[in-house]
Structure formats: C-alpha cells, structure tokens
Design a protein around this motif. Sequence first.
Motif, PDB file in Angstrom:
ATOM      1  N   THR A 141      23.036 107.421  36.751  1.00 56.97           N
ATOM      2  CA  THR A 141      22.760 108.166  35.519  1.00 56.97           C
ATOM      3  C   THR A 141      22.999 109.662  35.661  1.00 56.97           C
ATOM      4  OG1 THR A 141      20.428 108.352  36.122  1.00 56.97           O
ATOM      5  CG2 THR A 141      21.064 106.493  34.721  1.00 56.97           C
ATOM      6  N   GLY A 142      23.103 110.129  36.886  1.00 52.54           N
ATOM      7  CA  GLY A 142      23.338 111.555  37.086  1.00 52.54           C
ATOM      8  C   GLY A 142      23.924 111.814  38.460  1.00 52.54           C
ATOM      9  N   ILE A 143      24.797 112.820  38.547  1.00 48.54           N
ATOM     10  CA  ILE A 143      25.426 113.186  39.817  1.00 48.54           C
ATOM     11  C   ILE A 143      25.213 114.674  40.040  1.00 48.54           C
ATOM     12  CG2 ILE A 143      27.620 113.398  41.032  1.00 48.54           C
ATOM     13  CD1 ILE A 143      28.556 110.874  39.654  1.00 48.54           C
ATOM     14  N   THR A 144      24.744 115.024  41.236  1.00 49.21           N
ATOM     15  CA  THR A 144      24.551 116.425  41.613  1.00 49.21           C
ATOM     16  C   THR A 144      25.298 116.683  42.915  1.00 49.21           C
ATOM     17  OG1 THR A 144      22.591 115.981  42.939  1.00 49.21           O
ATOM     18  CG2 THR A 144      22.230 116.403  40.601  1.00 49.21           C
ATOM     19  N   HIS A 145      25.261 117.919  43.402  1.00 54.56           N
ATOM     20  CA  HIS A 145      25.940 118.234  44.654  1.00 54.56           C
ATOM     21  C   HIS A 145      25.214 117.642  45.860  1.00 54.56           C
ATOM     22  CE1 HIS A 145      22.898 121.386  44.332  1.00 54.56           C
ATOM     23  NE2 HIS A 145      22.976 121.496  45.639  1.00 54.56           N
ATOM     24  N   PHE A 146      23.947 117.234  45.692  1.00 56.82           N
ATOM     25  CA  PHE A 146      23.184 116.696  46.825  1.00 56.82           C
ATOM     26  C   PHE A 146      22.979 115.191  46.746  1.00 56.82           C
ATOM     27  CE2 PHE A 146      20.232 118.344  43.639  1.00 56.82           C
ATOM     28  CZ  PHE A 146      19.436 117.242  43.382  1.00 56.82           C
ATOM     29  N   GLY A 147      23.486 114.526  45.717  1.00 61.14           N
ATOM     30  CA  GLY A 147      23.341 113.083  45.626  1.00 61.14           C
ATOM     31  C   GLY A 147      23.536 112.572  44.212  1.00 61.14           C
ATOM     32  N   ALA A 148      23.005 111.365  43.973  1.00 61.72           N
ATOM     33  CA  ALA A 148      23.152 110.733  42.658  1.00 61.72           C
ATOM     34  C   ALA A 148      21.833 110.089  42.261  1.00 61.72           C
ATOM     35  CB  ALA A 148      24.251 109.679  42.703  1.00 61.72           C
ATOM     36  N   PHE A 149      21.528 110.152  40.967  1.00 57.33           N
ATOM     37  CA  PHE A 149      20.340 109.507  40.422  1.00 57.33           C
ATOM     38  C   PHE A 149      20.745 108.131  39.908  1.00 57.33           C
ATOM     39  CE2 PHE A 149      19.235 113.993  40.273  1.00 57.33           C
ATOM     40  CZ  PHE A 149      17.955 113.963  40.822  1.00 57.33           C
ATOM     41  N   VAL A 150      19.954 107.135  40.304  1.00 56.48           N
ATOM     42  CA  VAL A 150      20.249 105.756  39.925  1.00 56.48           C
ATOM     43  C   VAL A 150      19.046 105.198  39.175  1.00 56.48           C
ATOM     44  CG1 VAL A 150      20.752 103.446  40.792  1.00 56.48           C
ATOM     45  CG2 VAL A 150      21.771 105.434  41.910  1.00 56.48           C
ATOM     46  N   GLU A 151      19.323 104.680  37.987  1.00 50.05           N
ATOM     47  CA  GLU A 151      18.258 104.077  37.184  1.00 50.05           C
ATOM     48  C   GLU A 151      18.124 102.609  37.572  1.00 50.05           C
ATOM     49  OE1 GLU A 151      17.249 102.983  32.570  1.00 50.05           O
ATOM     50  OE2 GLU A 151      18.495 104.748  32.975  1.00 50.05           O
ATOM     51  N   LEU A 152      16.906 102.246  37.977  1.00 51.18           N
ATOM     52  CA  LEU A 152      16.608 100.877  38.368  1.00 51.18           C
ATOM     53  C   LEU A 152      15.974 100.157  37.184  1.00 51.18           C
ATOM     54  CD1 LEU A 152      15.133 101.785  41.859  1.00 51.18           C
ATOM     55  CD2 LEU A 152      17.440 101.012  41.356  1.00 51.18           C
ATOM     56  N   SER A 153      15.320  99.071  37.426  1.00 51.64           N
ATOM     57  CA  SER A 153      14.708  98.295  36.352  1.00 51.64           C
ATOM     58  C   SER A 153      13.590  99.075  35.665  1.00 51.64           C
ATOM     59  CB  SER A 153      14.154  96.990  36.922  1.00 51.64           C
ATOM     60  OG  SER A 153      13.140  97.278  37.871  1.00 51.64           O
ATOM     61  N   GLU A 154      13.377  98.779  34.415  1.00 51.24           N
ATOM     62  CA  GLU A 154      12.290  99.349  33.617  1.00 51.24           C
ATOM     63  C   GLU A 154      12.342 100.873  33.523  1.00 51.24           C
ATOM     64  OE1 GLU A 154       8.769  97.800  35.357  1.00 51.24           O
ATOM     65  OE2 GLU A 154       9.430  95.739  35.163  1.00 51.24           O
ATOM     66  N   GLY A 155      13.500 101.450  33.601  1.00 49.91           N
ATOM     67  CA  GLY A 155      13.643 102.886  33.429  1.00 49.91           C
ATOM     68  C   GLY A 155      13.222 103.732  34.617  1.00 49.91           C
ATOM     69  N   VAL A 156      12.928 103.130  35.731  1.00 46.28           N
ATOM     70  CA  VAL A 156      12.547 103.869  36.942  1.00 46.28           C
ATOM     71  C   VAL A 156      13.817 104.424  37.579  1.00 46.28           C
ATOM     72  CG1 VAL A 156      11.448 103.690  39.199  1.00 46.28           C
ATOM     73  CG2 VAL A 156      10.575 102.358  37.278  1.00 46.28           C
ATOM     74  N   THR A 157      13.764 105.710  37.955  1.00 45.97           N
ATOM     75  CA  THR A 157      14.939 106.362  38.538  1.00 45.97           C
ATOM     76  C   THR A 157      14.656 106.785  39.968  1.00 45.97           C
ATOM     77  OG1 THR A 157      15.594 107.187  36.368  1.00 45.97           O
ATOM     78  CG2 THR A 157      16.568 108.264  38.263  1.00 45.97           C
ATOM     79  N   GLY A 158      15.648 106.592  40.834  1.00 46.75           N
ATOM     80  CA  GLY A 158      15.558 107.018  42.227  1.00 46.75           C
ATOM     81  C   GLY A 158      16.763 107.853  42.594  1.00 46.75           C
ATOM     82  N   LEU A 159      16.689 108.486  43.751  1.00 43.85           N
ATOM     83  CA  LEU A 159      17.765 109.368  44.215  1.00 43.85           C
ATOM     84  C   LEU A 159      18.446 108.775  45.442  1.00 43.85           C
ATOM     85  CD1 LEU A 159      19.263 112.164  44.249  1.00 43.85           C
ATOM     86  CD2 LEU A 159      17.488 112.908  45.819  1.00 43.85           C
ATOM     87  N   VAL A 160      19.778 108.731  45.396  1.00 43.90           N
ATOM     88  CA  VAL A 160      20.581 108.406  46.567  1.00 43.90           C
ATOM     89  C   VAL A 160      21.081 109.739  47.115  1.00 43.90           C
ATOM     90  CG1 VAL A 160      22.592 107.199  47.465  1.00 43.90           C
ATOM     91  CG2 VAL A 160      21.313 106.218  45.564  1.00 43.90           C
TER      92      VAL A 160
END
Length: 155
Positions: free
Chosen positions: A14-33
């Motif tokens: 759902t989002g890309i930055t210079h330090f990683g990417a945000f990934v939306e998991l189930s039920e709208g929970v977001t984590g960072l790779v």
Amino acid sequence: MAIEVGSKLQGKVTGITHFGAFVELSEGVTGLVHISEIADNYVKDVNDHLKLNDIVTVKVINVDKDGKIGLSIKQAVDRPVDAAPTRPARFDRQGDRGGFGRGDRGGRGGGRPPANKHVSFEDKMARFLKDSEDRISSLKKNTEGKRGGRGARRD
C-alpha cells in the motif's frame, strides 16, 4: 485472526518509502517490510523490487507492544537448507583467497603472511612499527593544515 510471529500471510503493498514498503494484511492491519528484508541481495531502491498494489507473501518477524508489525519477504520464501546464500570468495592484492587478509591496503591486520613461509616475531614487530609510522605521518600530513584559526601558519 490474530497476527502471530512466524506466520506467513498474503498482503498488498500500500505504500513505498526509501526505507521499505507498507503491506496491508487481513482486516486492514498494516505492517512494514524493511528494505533489508525485501530480497537476499542488496536493495538500493525499493521501487526496483516492489510496486504499489503488488500481492506479496510475507512472514511476520515481530509484533511490538504498540502494534507495529515487522514483516519479511525474503524469509517468507521456502528454500532448501543447503541453498543458503553464500558470499563470494575475496581476493587480496597477492591473489590469495580469503576474506580476512587485507593485503597492502592498510587495515589493522596488515595482511596474512604467505602460507608456506614462517614469519618471526621480530619481523612481525618491524612490519607493525613501519605500518604504524606510515599511518602517523599520513595523519599528521592530512591534519597539519586544518589546525589554527585566522592567519598564516606558524613555523
């Protein structure tokens, strides 16, 4: 569904930055790779590996008390145990194989002695003193002009 450390899940970028990417998991929970967890090789730019709305498989590597979720794409890939990534062999200036000797490039160890030649303590000490004197003179030469305030050099 609770998100547990070690579980593998599907998610959407759902989002890309210079330090990683945000990934939306189930039920709208977001984590960072984090950028270091995207691929086994060096990642200079996240955009070279991921695009918005990509569907990726991630592994949950940590869940903080404040709700932050750490994810990994490279740990989510199943690979055989014997196929672990290896580093290429390094060569010093003499062409010897190994990653520990520094050859004539400076550095603390001063390089390794040739395998077939025994070096005495006196020889090692003489080499150390020579390297040390070279470093000190180089340091003095490079910092000599940077001292002082306004005005010319003092002789």
